[in-house]
Write an enzyme that holds these catalytic residues in place. Structure first.
Site, PDB file in Angstrom:
ATOM      1  CE  LYS A 148      -3.837  -2.369   2.251  1.00 18.66           C
ATOM      2  NZ  LYS A 148      -4.539  -2.715   3.482  1.00 18.66           N
ATOM      3  CD  GLN A 190      -3.583  -4.291   6.552  1.00 16.94           C
ATOM      4  OE1 GLN A 190      -3.681  -3.270   5.886  1.00 16.94           O
ATOM      5  NE2 GLN A 190      -3.994  -5.462   6.107  1.00 16.94           N
ATOM      6  CG  ASP A 193      -9.786   0.097   5.185  1.00 18.32           C
ATOM      7  OD1 ASP A 193      -9.610  -0.484   4.094  1.00 18.32           O
ATOM      8  OD2 ASP A 193      -9.051  -0.039   6.173  1.00 18.32           O
TER       9      ASP A 193
HETATM   10  N1  GUN Z   1      -7.046  -6.659   6.341  1.00 18.19           N
HETATM   11  C1  GUN Z   1      -7.431  -7.424   5.286  1.00 18.19           C
HETATM   12  N2  GUN Z   1      -8.053  -6.672   4.357  1.00 18.19           N
HETATM   13  C2  GUN Z   1      -8.077  -5.412   4.835  1.00 18.19           C
HETATM   14  C3  GUN Z   1      -8.575  -4.184   4.323  1.00 18.19           C
HETATM   15  O1  GUN Z   1      -9.160  -4.092   3.244  1.00 18.19           O
HETATM   16  N3  GUN Z   1      -8.380  -3.099   5.106  1.00 18.19           N
HETATM   17  C4  GUN Z   1      -7.756  -3.170   6.304  1.00 18.19           C
HETATM   18  N4  GUN Z   1      -7.617  -2.045   7.002  1.00 18.19           N
HETATM   19  N5  GUN Z   1      -7.277  -4.283   6.810  1.00 18.19           N
HETATM   20  C5  GUN Z   1      -7.437  -5.397   6.074  1.00 18.19           C
END
Ligand code: GUN
Length: 294
Positions: free
Chosen positions: A55, A99, A122
């Site tokens: 990311k 995350q 998100d």
């Molecule tokens: N963990 C797995 N997928 C995601 C996501 O799309 N966003 C976040 N913040 N954590 C994750």
């Protein structure tokens, strides 16, 4: 031999990120604003570390202001909440992502709900979930993975899915439920299946659009797939395989690709399908947040 068209998420994501890069450059030149993304990771979960690194790398490549906060596994709830409060008030930050999963001692719900809805790239805040559920997506943030899946489905079938049956395997808040809202908004007839569903293969076989998001390697077999269906594989499972007597780790989806690709009309690979689309949708949401704030 596979009969299905391969839906190349990596190529579509690369195409989209070029547009994002150009729009970002124009925004900087014309308004002096750079989209800002803050990613918060708590602890050492190896899969999460890889996702967060990707990311950050993509945000940098798009020309964003990108910051990463890596907190120790033992960080207190108060300290995480304090950091989010600071990021909520920081005008250089347009998107905040914590995350998941978080270490057990932290209250995941309280933390995700403390992110300002207008910075919730998100799409996990209840305000954004509510807007999506109500079909009001123009000023909501849609969770990145289902948003990316939807773009790939639209590329295959167009944006009106009237008369199509969509079956989603998995009822998570991150994928299954928001995916259902998006498919409904596009006029599909939607079924969500989960571990308590009776005769899952039979339900899956009714799908013109089959989305698998369960986290079980190769669960969806060829005879679960209706001939001509579009199959979207959200699973990212690390499995051990033996190649020439050597144990190797490999990524595989929730769909048995070799079987399903004989039956489907189009299918996403793992890796190179949904994964890259998820990351680019995060960038799209962050850019959109910067645009709304400017
Ligand atoms: N963990 C797995 N997928 C995601 C996501 O799309 N966003 C976040 N913040 N954590 C994750």
């Amino acid at each position: 031999m596979t009969n299905a068209t391969l839906i190349d998420g990596k190529a579509i994501a690369a195409e989209l990120s070029e547009t994002i890069k150009a729009t970002t450059a124009a925004m900087l030149a014309e308004q002096g604003v750079k989209p800002g993304l803050a990613v918060v990771i708590v602890g050492e979960d190896p899969a999460s570390q890889v996702y967060v690194r990707n990311k950050k790398r993509t945000a940098d490549a798009c020309g964003f202001h990108s910051v990463q906060h890596s907190l120790e596994a033992g960080t207190s709830q108060d300290n995480v909440m304090q950091l989010i409060d600071e990021l909520n008030r920081d005008p250089a930050i347009h998107g905040i992502l914590v995350q998941l999963p978080l270490p057990k001692h932290l209250d995941e719900q309280r933390i995700t709900q403390s992110i300002a809805p207008e910075k919730d790239v998100d799409g996990f805040h209840f305000l954004n979930i509510g807007k999506l559920t109500a079909g009001q997506t123009d000023d909501a943030f849609v969770p990145c993975t289902p948003a990316g899946c939807m773009l790939m489905i639209e590329r295959q079938l167009g944006d009106d899915l009237s008369g199509k049956n969509a079956v989603i395997i998995g009822r998570s808040n991150i994928v299954g439920k928001p995916m259902a809202s998006l498919l409904l908004k596009a006029n599909a007839t939607v079924t969500i299946c989960h571990s308590r569903t009776q005769d899952l293969p039979a339900v899956a076989r009714t799908a013109d659009i089959l989305v698998a998001a369960v986290g079980r390697p190769n669960m969806v077999k060829g005879d679960w797939v209706k001939p001509g269906a579009v199959v979207i594989d959200v699973g990212i499972n690390r499995i051990e395989v033996e190649i020439d007597g050597e144990k190797k780790s490999r990524l595989t989806g929730d769909v048995d690709f070799s079987e399903a690709s004989e039956v489907a009309s189009a299918i996403t690979p793992v890796p190179g399908g949904v994964g890259p689309m998820t990351i680019v949708m995060l960038m799209a949401n962050t850019l959109e947040s910067a645009r709304r704030a400017t």
